[in-house]
Every structure is written in C-alpha cells, then in structure tokens.
Design a protein around this motif. Structure first.
Motif, mmCIF file in Angstrom:
data_model
loop_
_atom_site.group_PDB
_atom_site.id
_atom_site.type_symbol
_atom_site.label_atom_id
_atom_site.label_comp_id
_atom_site.label_asym_id
_atom_site.label_seq_id
_atom_site.Cartn_x
_atom_site.Cartn_y
_atom_site.Cartn_z
ATOM 1 N N UNK A 481 8.940 -16.757 -13.557
ATOM 2 C CA UNK A 481 7.862 -16.203 -12.442
ATOM 3 C C UNK A 481 6.669 -15.736 -12.874
ATOM 4 N N UNK A 482 5.544 -15.833 -12.099
ATOM 5 C CA UNK A 482 4.453 -15.188 -12.394
ATOM 6 C C UNK A 482 4.464 -13.750 -12.331
ATOM 7 N N UNK A 483 3.273 -12.836 -12.588
ATOM 8 C CA UNK A 483 3.534 -11.399 -12.375
ATOM 9 C C UNK A 483 2.638 -10.957 -11.605
ATOM 10 N N UNK A 484 2.723 -9.983 -10.609
ATOM 11 C CA UNK A 484 1.930 -9.137 -9.740
ATOM 12 C C UNK A 484 1.603 -7.855 -9.915
ATOM 13 N N UNK A 485 0.511 -7.402 -10.505
ATOM 14 C CA UNK A 485 0.213 -6.192 -10.915
ATOM 15 C C UNK A 485 -0.163 -5.266 -10.062
ATOM 16 N N UNK A 486 0.524 -4.297 -9.874
ATOM 17 C CA UNK A 486 0.048 -3.272 -8.796
ATOM 18 C C UNK A 486 -0.717 -1.958 -9.362
ATOM 19 N N UNK A 487 -2.083 -1.746 -9.169
ATOM 20 C CA UNK A 487 -2.625 -0.761 -9.596
ATOM 21 C C UNK A 487 -3.911 -0.417 -8.795
ATOM 22 N N UNK A 488 -4.593 0.766 -9.099
ATOM 23 C CA UNK A 488 -5.638 1.073 -8.447
ATOM 24 C C UNK A 488 -6.932 -0.043 -8.306
#
Length: 555
Positions: A481-488
């Motif tokens: 799976x791809x990654x989904x980075x949650x950040x500011x």
C-alpha cells in the motif's frame, strides 16, 4: 461586491443545459433543484469505451494567512480554456462544514472565479458528507452493539481502531469515554471522534471506481483487533451492505457550473493534511471521458496535496496527468521571506527572493514526478513589477515559466495566458508520470522516502512500537500500500512555524493507522490532529440570516 453577492447575482443556466452541453441525456441527470444534479451510475458506466482527455493538476506553495488561491485558479483556468474553444471541465472537492464555520471559510472559489450555487456547495449541498458521516457511524454503532450482545468475534475492546466522525470542528470530542451508564449502555471504553473528511469511509468514497467497488472496500475496513492481534473487518460485522445503502446516492458525482457556465464536478472532500486530499476518482474519470481538458486540485501545498494526488490517487486509479500548475502569490512568498501579515502591502523584493526558497523547493519536488509545470502568480492589487520579476527569475532557473493571473477580478479572461501555456505544455507531450516510490518498497521506507525526498528531513523518528506495527501489516499482506502522511500543511517540517525551505530536521511519527479499505497507511506526524478545534473567534459567530432570510456572513 463580496463573493456571496457575486454568486447571488450569477445568471445560472439550468443544470439540464450544462449537462446537455456535455452530452449527458436528461434521464441521466438526477436534479437537486434547478442548478445542481447528480449523474446516474448507468450513464457513468456507458462512458467506459471513450478516450480520455488531458488531466491538469493545480497545486500550490505551502499555505499562509496571506492566501494562495488554488480553487479560484482551477475555476479561472477552466473558464479560460473554454474561452480558447477547448471542451473543458473542472473537478473540485466538496467543502467541509468544519472550515466553513471555523477559520478558513468556504471552498467554492472567490471573486469572478467561483462555482455556483456557492451557498449550497459550502453547506449541505446534496448531502454527501451527511451520508458519509451516517455510514461511518453506523459501523461504529455495530461494533459496540456486537460487543454488547456477546462479542462472538472476540474483539479486544482495548484495540478498537475505528473512531466515530462528525463534520464540525469539536476538540472536546477528540478523546472520549463511551458506554457509560450501566449494562444497558454497553461496555465502557475509550474512543474518540475525527472530522468526517478524515474518515476512511470518505477516502473509500473518493477512491472507489463504482458502487460494487465501494461495497467491497467498505467490507475491508479493519475496525479492531483480537487479543492475538488478528484483524476484525467490517465484513465480519456484516456492515458493508447497509453502509453502501446509505452511500448509494453519495457515490454519484455532483454536477454544477462556474459563473461562466463551465461544467464542474464537485464531489468528495478529504483534507490533504490529514487524508489524501483529492476529489473522487469516479468524478475525475467521468470528466476525462466528457471533456478534452479536466482541471483538478489537490489540497494545501504540493508537499501534501500533490504528493498524495500522484502517489495515491493517480497510482490507484491509473491516471496520467499531463501538466501541473503551481500557484503562488507575492504576498505568501513575502510571508515565507519573514514579512508579517500587517506589512505585506509594502514592496519588498528581498523578502520575495527569500520566500522563493519555498517555491523552489516545490518545483524541485514536482520535477520528481515527471509532469511539466507552469507557475501561476495569483495577482493581488499592490503586487509590484519588481516583485513579480523576482519570482520569474527564480522559476527560470528551473526552466519553468511564470504567468500572472487575474481571474479573481476578471474571471476566465484573466487566466487566458495561463490556459495558453497549459495547452502548449499538454500538446508538447513531455509528461512521463511516475510515482515517487514502488509498491514493493517496505512501508517504513515509503514514509522515509517522502520525508527525505519531499520534505528534506534527515530521518524519521517512528519508534519501535510503530515499526513493529508496520512490520505486522506487511506480514498480513498490506506492505504494497502507499502511505498517506498527516502533518501540518504550513511547513515542510512537523512544526507549523518553520516556513521557507528548512532542512536538517527529524520527522516525528506519532501514530500509524491502517486504512485497508481505502488502500493506504496513514502516518500521523507531530501535533497534527484528525479532529480540528474552532479558533478563538470562529466564523460561525458572523454567520446568520438577514431580514430576507438569506444567508449572511458566509465567505
């Protein structure tokens, strides 16, 4: 005139006329009043054999309080392409009630570059967000109900990963204890709420290819784990069928129009800072069959929105973007150069040159995906010729042209030069899109790749617990799976106060979540939250009804 006054004065065409211009027959339009409609699924299926048009992404530098204007640029560019005689459509996300009543305001564009009906789009629209909220919370209720009636699946109530959602900013609901009140109220446990746009159900709605794919993906949601850490799926609770019933109409894209009658699909609404930030695959694919040029946007800056558009949406949907527009403003670059918002009116070429470090970083990043770029300067009164020349000098070092756009004040006419440049990029045929990393790369390495190549972090701080969880998911078959980075969204780092183009930092990973149904792994960084709070003075305080019963204060 204010945005809402301009929108109210619009001479809208009947939605049947907008659909007819695209070749959509009346029976395929499911009208919501006279100015908006959903597109029936049988018609969407009938489009399968048609060739695709050209997909153009609009993204931006990191957002600042000065504003950038991606949505207005999407609208202005779509209108300008129509003026050039191109068969054009735009695809946008639906606004969330959270920002509308919080800090950001609406998301239907602004000035002379808007989609209408603006008030409807920014509020309840066709009910898609309510359907997502209901479907998500139905699954939450079925989890607790299953435990109450004996817990035959052996769910470990300490390991329930599926939180509830609400489309309103409410920090008091981030972490809660539910099930209080005695045996009749279920088993007490710790839980919490995310905002609806962060829901995995929202992501599934936006990544599904049709209703059958939607139901399959809903069944693959991992809701909890057992004591032996084995996953419990929504399909184990037999929830996916009822959830699909609630989403049956929501999965159909919404057709509206711009002020200049360019057709627009406004569908789906994940945020790019805490989710994947793109409108629905169904809407984008349909638009590509109906138009020669489709202009869409990805949320926040290119480090979040564009990266996820390329690495998640395009990878999963097999899309091949033909060109990218990177939006910037003189004012925002000054802020990146250290100028306070109160001082933005004064010419400061040196600050623009310092702020161009942020613009340059995004240009370097976008080049890694193989899609040609043009920079659009969203013009504000007070921008000086010298400041604009400084931006053009920066982009020229990358072989990228800069175009000044005035669509906010002039509508499509103010973006004709941008449209001409986009057409020339597309017709040159130089796009060779490729995602940033291969599917086979381990999950932690994917996170590190984004952190190092897009954010320019030196390393990622994940910790042994998170690394072990990622390894466990790989062993269970989720490693591709791809990654989904949650950040500011306000910085390349996890610190919202570090503007410009910082280097030499560590990206802290606080938590990881498996979105098996959506098809990606979320890595939550720093202090970013999936349930925003209201600001000290929320926009809701100024919103109400005037003496004629019309909405006042919405922007």
């Amino acid at each position: 005139m204010s945005d809402i006054e301009i929108a109210r004065a619009a001479q809208k065409r009947p939605i049947s006329e907008i659909g007819g211009a695209l070749g959509i027959p009346p029976e395929a339009l499911l009208p919501y009043g006279h100015d908006k409609a959903k597109i029936a699924e049988p018609f969407l299926r009938s489009l399968a054999g048609r060739p695709d048009g050209n997909l153009v992404l609009v993204t931006a530098i990191n957002p600042t309080p000065a504003g950038e204007g991606k949505t207005t640029t999407v609208v202005g560019l779509g209108d300008a392409l129509q003026r050039l005689g191109k068969r054009a459509m735009i695809c946008l996300r639906e606004p969330s009630l959270g920002p509308c009543f919080g800090l950001k305001g609406g998301a239907a564009g602004g000035g002379r570059a808007q989609v209408v009906p603006m008030e409807d789009i920014n509020l309840h629209f066709t009910g898609d967000f309510h359907a997502v909220t209901a479907a998500h919370n139905l699954l939450s209720a079925m989890i607790d109900n299953h435990i109450h009636w004996g817990n035959a699946l052996g769910i470990d109530i300490r390991r329930i990963d599926f939180r509830r959602v609400l489309d309103v900013n409410d920090r008091a609901l981030r972490d809660i204890v539910c099930g209080l009140g005695g045996p009749g109220s279920g088993y007490p446990r710790q839980g919490g709420f995310d905002i609806t746009v962060a829901s995995e159900v929202m992501a599934i709605l936006c990544l599904a290819t049709d209703l059958a794919d939607l139901e399959r993906r809903l069944g693959e949601i991992v809701v909890a784990r057992r004591a032996d850490r084995s996953p419990v799926f929504a399909s184990d609770l037999k929830a996916e069928g009822a959830m699909s019933v609630l989403l049956r109409e929501a999965v159909q894209p919404n057709l509206v129009q711009t002020l200049e009658h360019t057709p627009a699909f406004v569908h789906g609404g994940p945020f790019a800072n805490i989710a994947h930030g793109c409108n629905s695959v169904i809407a984008t694919r349909a638009a590509l069959k109906l138009a020669d040029y489709v202009v869409t946007e990805a949320g926040f800056g290119a480090d979040l929105g564009a990266e996820k558009f390329f690495d998640i949406k395009c990878r999963k949907a097999g899309l091949n973007p033909a060109a990218t527009v990177l939006v910037a403003t003189v004012r925002a670059l000054k802020m990146n150069g250290g100028v306070a918002k109160r001082d933005l009116a004064s010419e400061d070429v040196a600050a623009v040159e310092r702020g161009c470090a942020n613009l340059a970083r995004h240009l370097e990043n976008l080049a890694q995906f193989g899609v040609p770029v043009v920079v659009a300067i969203n013009h504000f009164d007070g921008d000086s010729a010298a400041e604009i020349e400084a931006i053009a000098a920066c982009t020229a070092t990358f072989g990228v042209e800069t175009v000044v756009c005035r669509h906010w004040a002039e509508g499509g006419q103010g973006a004709v030069e941008l449209a001409e440049k986009v057409v020339s990029l597309v017709e040159a045929g130089t796009a060779h899109f490729a995602p940033l990393y291969p599917d086979a790369m381990p999950l932690l390495e994917k996170i590190e790749t984004v952190a190092k190549r897009i954010y320019r972090a030196d390393a990622v701080d994940a910790g042994a617990r998170i690394e072990a969880r990622l390894k466990d998911w790989e062993q269970r078959g989720y490693g591709n799976l791809p990654v989904c980075i949650a950040k500011t969204p306000y910085s390349f780092t996890a610190d919202p106060n570090r503007g410009g183009a910082p280097t030499g930092f560590i990206l802290p990973i606080r938590e990881v979540r498996l979105s098996a149904g959506a098809g990606f792994v979320v890595a939550i960084c720093g202090d970013v939250t999936t349930m925003p709070g209201l600001p000290r003075v929320p926009a809701a305080e100024a919103i109400g009804l005037d003496a004629e019963g019309r909405i006042d204060g919405l922007f």
